[in-house]
Design a protein around this motif. Structure first.
Motif, PDB file in Angstrom:
ATOM      1  N   ASP A  12       0.378  -6.706   2.081  1.00  0.00           N
ATOM      2  CA  ASP A  12       0.455  -7.017   0.648  1.00  0.00           C
ATOM      3  C   ASP A  12      -0.064  -8.423   0.367  1.00  0.00           C
ATOM      4  OD1 ASP A  12       1.625  -7.932  -1.928  1.00  0.00           O
ATOM      5  OD2 ASP A  12       2.582  -5.971  -1.877  1.00  0.00           O
ATOM      6  N   GLU A  33       6.382   0.080   6.664  1.00  0.00           N
ATOM      7  CA  GLU A  33       7.742  -0.151   6.158  1.00  0.00           C
ATOM      8  C   GLU A  33       8.455  -1.264   6.925  1.00  0.00           C
ATOM      9  OE1 GLU A  33       7.991   2.877   9.450  1.00  0.00           O
ATOM     10  OE2 GLU A  33       6.695   2.580   7.700  1.00  0.00           O
ATOM     11  N   PRO A  56       8.345  -7.328   6.484  1.00  0.00           N
ATOM     12  CA  PRO A  56       9.451  -7.916   5.709  1.00  0.00           C
ATOM     13  C   PRO A  56       9.142  -7.967   4.218  1.00  0.00           C
ATOM     14  CG  PRO A  56       9.035  -9.198   7.688  1.00  0.00           C
ATOM     15  CD  PRO A  56       7.920  -8.199   7.594  1.00  0.00           C
ATOM     16  N   LYS A  57      10.123  -7.595   3.423  1.00  0.00           N
ATOM     17  CA  LYS A  57       9.938  -7.563   1.960  1.00  0.00           C
ATOM     18  C   LYS A  57      10.206  -8.927   1.322  1.00  0.00           C
ATOM     19  CE  LYS A  57       9.189  -3.098   1.967  1.00  0.00           C
ATOM     20  NZ  LYS A  57       9.326  -2.871   3.431  1.00  0.00           N
ATOM     21  N   GLU A  58      10.964  -9.764   2.023  1.00  0.00           N
ATOM     22  CA  GLU A  58      11.305 -11.085   1.488  1.00  0.00           C
ATOM     23  C   GLU A  58      11.071 -12.144   2.556  1.00  0.00           C
ATOM     24  OE1 GLU A  58      15.317 -11.011   0.158  1.00  0.00           O
ATOM     25  OE2 GLU A  58      14.961  -9.582  -1.464  1.00  0.00           O
TER      26      GLU A  58
END
Length: 228
Positions: free
Chosen positions: A78, A50, A53-55
């Motif tokens: 990812d 989690e 970083p998502k962006e």
């Protein structure tokens, strides 16, 4: 698939410096990894995912115990991160594999030539700023074959994050060095533990040695927790 990959590698110019990713060759790379993982009976356990970083792009920093470290890391993070690794020049000399990772824009770093090493650092920072890849480095510089948790760091690699103004994602891996010993009679459980993120503003405010010290602390905390 491996024979097909070897044939496809013949169309790669080993002397060319590639600037754009190849979805086709990256597919070959990831597919071969899945095959190796299946037949070697490798099970990956992940904690702290989690924290990824998502962006935006980021610099990934890991410890280095095995040749399997990078191969399995692109299974953990990812695929949209489009990981690009900085590696020793010898890895680009492997038949077929070396040409394929070159076509995926992986970069060799010449630690014996400061000017060439700086050129690689600048190229990695440019890739980050141009939103092409997230970059992965192993600041120990070579595989750790000692009983010590970590080898001394090459702090200059942290210039990449400073120049590109991106965060640093810290990850540790364990048990990868046992894969070859266990094969073919036993499978191996390997562990990837994300230790945390140093945000871009913190990176900007710190020196390379301070970043290295912080990363070492984060790694040691994870490694000590695992072995104690």
């Amino acid at each position: 698939m491996f024979i097909f990959s070897i044939i496809c590698s013949l169309f790669i110019n080993k002397n060319k410096e590639y600037e754009t990713d190849s979805k086709f060759y990256r597919f070959l790379l990831y597919t071969c990894t899945k095959i190796i993982k299946f037949f070697a009976r490798i099970k990956i356990k992940v904690t702290g995912a989690e924290l990824i970083p998502k962006e935006g792009r980021y610099l990934v920093v890991g410890n280095h115990r095995s040749a399997f470290d990078p191969i399995l890391l692109w299974e953990v993070i990812d695929k949209s991160a489009d990981l690009c690794f900085i590696s020793k020049p010898e890895n680009f000399k492997f038949f077929a594999f070396g040409k394929i990772i070159k076509r995926c824009c992986f970069m060799a770093i010449d630690r014996d030539n400061p000017r060439n090493a700086l050129a690689t650092i600048n190229k990695a920072a440019r890739f980050l700023k141009e939103d092409k890849f997230s970059i992965v480095v192993y600041p120990e510089g070579t595989r750790n074959k000692t009983e010590e948790p970590l080898l001394p760091f090459h702090n200059g690699l942290f210039k990449i994050a400073k120049k590109a103004h991106v965060p640093v994602l810290v990850v540790t891996s364990r048990n990868n060095e046992k894969i070859v010993k266990n094969f073919p009679f036993h499978g191996t459980e390997v562990y990837y533990d994300f230790a945390g993120v140093i945000d871009a503003d913190q990176v900007e405010a710190m020196s390379n040695s301070e970043i290295a010290e912080k990363v070492q602390e984060m790694m040691m905390e994870k490694l000590n927790a695992a072995f104690n």
